[in-house]
Design a protein around this motif. Structure first.
Motif, short mmCIF file in Angstrom:
data_model
loop_
_atom_site.label_atom_id
_atom_site.label_comp_id
_atom_site.label_asym_id
_atom_site.label_seq_id
_atom_site.Cartn_x
_atom_site.Cartn_y
_atom_site.Cartn_z
N ALA A 179 0.79 -1.20 -0.05
CA ALA A 179 -0.04 0.06 -0.07
C ALA A 179 0.88 1.20 -0.05
O ALA A 179 0.37 2.34 -0.28
CB ALA A 179 -0.92 0.04 1.41
N SER A 180 2.17 1.28 0.19
CA SER A 180 2.97 2.30 0.36
C SER A 180 3.76 2.79 -0.88
O SER A 180 4.43 3.80 -0.98
CB SER A 180 3.97 2.16 1.37
OG SER A 180 4.92 1.29 1.01
N GLY A 220 3.20 -2.59 -6.40
CA GLY A 220 4.16 -3.47 -5.85
C GLY A 220 3.62 -4.60 -5.45
O GLY A 220 2.34 -4.69 -4.69
N ASN A 221 4.36 -5.78 -5.29
CA ASN A 221 3.85 -6.94 -4.77
C ASN A 221 5.10 -7.96 -4.22
O ASN A 221 6.11 -7.73 -4.88
CB ASN A 221 2.97 -7.90 -5.66
CG ASN A 221 2.07 -8.92 -5.09
OD1 ASN A 221 1.89 -8.57 -3.75
ND2 ASN A 221 1.51 -9.75 -6.00
N GLU A 222 4.98 -8.84 -3.18
CA GLU A 222 5.86 -9.65 -2.79
C GLU A 222 5.57 -10.86 -3.59
O GLU A 222 4.48 -11.52 -3.61
CB GLU A 222 5.49 -10.00 -1.53
CG GLU A 222 6.70 -10.45 -0.44
CD GLU A 222 8.11 -9.63 -0.40
OE1 GLU A 222 8.99 -10.28 -0.13
OE2 GLU A 222 7.92 -8.52 -0.47
N VAL A 223 6.47 -11.51 -4.35
CA VAL A 223 6.48 -12.56 -5.06
C VAL A 223 7.65 -13.37 -4.85
O VAL A 223 8.90 -12.94 -5.25
CB VAL A 223 6.50 -12.21 -6.79
CG1 VAL A 223 6.51 -13.49 -7.46
CG2 VAL A 223 5.29 -11.30 -6.97
N ALA A 265 14.37 11.55 -8.12
CA ALA A 265 13.39 10.53 -7.39
C ALA A 265 12.08 10.47 -8.25
O ALA A 265 11.60 11.20 -9.09
CB ALA A 265 12.95 11.16 -6.37
N ILE A 266 11.79 9.14 -8.47
CA ILE A 266 10.45 8.52 -8.99
C ILE A 266 9.68 7.86 -8.12
O ILE A 266 8.44 7.67 -8.72
CB ILE A 266 10.94 7.90 -10.37
CG1 ILE A 266 11.58 6.51 -9.95
CG2 ILE A 266 11.65 8.67 -11.37
CD1 ILE A 266 11.79 5.54 -11.30
N LEU A 267 10.13 7.28 -7.12
CA LEU A 267 9.22 6.41 -6.48
C LEU A 267 9.77 6.15 -5.08
O LEU A 267 10.76 6.23 -4.64
CB LEU A 267 9.56 4.93 -7.06
CG LEU A 267 9.02 3.54 -6.43
CD1 LEU A 267 7.59 3.85 -6.45
CD2 LEU A 267 9.62 2.44 -7.21
N GLU A 268 8.78 6.26 -4.04
CA GLU A 268 9.08 5.80 -2.91
C GLU A 268 8.46 4.54 -2.31
O GLU A 268 7.31 4.25 -2.70
CB GLU A 268 8.63 7.06 -1.90
CG GLU A 268 8.89 6.76 -0.34
CD GLU A 268 8.69 7.88 0.44
OE1 GLU A 268 9.09 7.57 1.69
OE2 GLU A 268 8.19 8.91 0.05
#
Length: 133
Positions: free
Chosen positions: A43-44, A58-61, A83-86
Motif C-alpha cells: 500500500a505504500s 508493488g507485490n511480494e513474489v 526521484a521517481i518512487l518511494e
C-alpha cells in the motif's frame, strides 16, 4: 507478507531515483534483499517527483518485491535525473542490527513503442538501527 515472519511496527523507506537520457514509457524491476528480512508494504508504493504522473504497484513474489510503473494515458517520464518512487518495507523481527543489502534486479525500462532501453540497477546498503521487540 512473508508467511510466518513477524514484522516491526516501523517501516523503512527507500526513495528510488532514475537517470534517463530518453523518455521512459514504463518500467519493471525486482527489489531483493540479501536474506529476505524485508517485506514490501504494497500500500505504500508511491510515485514521487519526476514520475508524479505514473502509477506504480508493488507485490511480494517469491521473497522478492516486484515493482511495475506505467502511465495509463501514455505519458512518459521526461529525460533527466531524480526521484521517481518511494517504497516502504517492514523489517522482520529476526533481522540483525547491521547492514542489509537491497538490489534492483530484472530491470526492464521501455521507451516509445515498448522498445527496451539498456539499463542497470544500483545496490543499496542501509543500517538496521532498531531491533523489533
Amino acid at each position: 507478507n512473508v508467511t510466518g515472519v513477524q514484522t516491526c511496527a516501523l517501516p523503512i523507506s527507500l526513495v528510488i531515483e532514475m537517470n534517463n537520457a530518453v523518455p521512459v514509457k514504463g518500467l519493471q524491476f525486482n527489489l531483493v534483499d540479501d536474506v529476505d528480512y524485508l517485506t514490501i508494504d504494497v500500500a505504500s508504493v508511491q510515485q514521487v517527483g519526476r514520475a508524479a504522473n505514473f502509477t506504480f504497484v508493488g507485490n511480494e513474489v517469491n521473497g522478492q518485491s516486484l515493482i511495475l510503473g506505467v502511465n495509463f494515458n501514455g505519458e512518459e517520464i521526461a529525460p533527466g535525473s531524480g526521484a521517481i518512487l518511494e517504497v516502504q518495507f517492514m523489517i522482520a523481527s529476526n533481522a540483525p542490527m547491521n547492514d542489509l543489502s537491497l538490489s534492483i534486479t530484472d530491470l526492464i525500462v521501455a521507451t516509445q513503442g515498448g522498445l527496451p532501453l539498456p539499463s542497470n540497477g544500483t545496490d543499496y546498503v542501509f543500517f538496521t538501527y532498531h531491533r523489533c521487540r
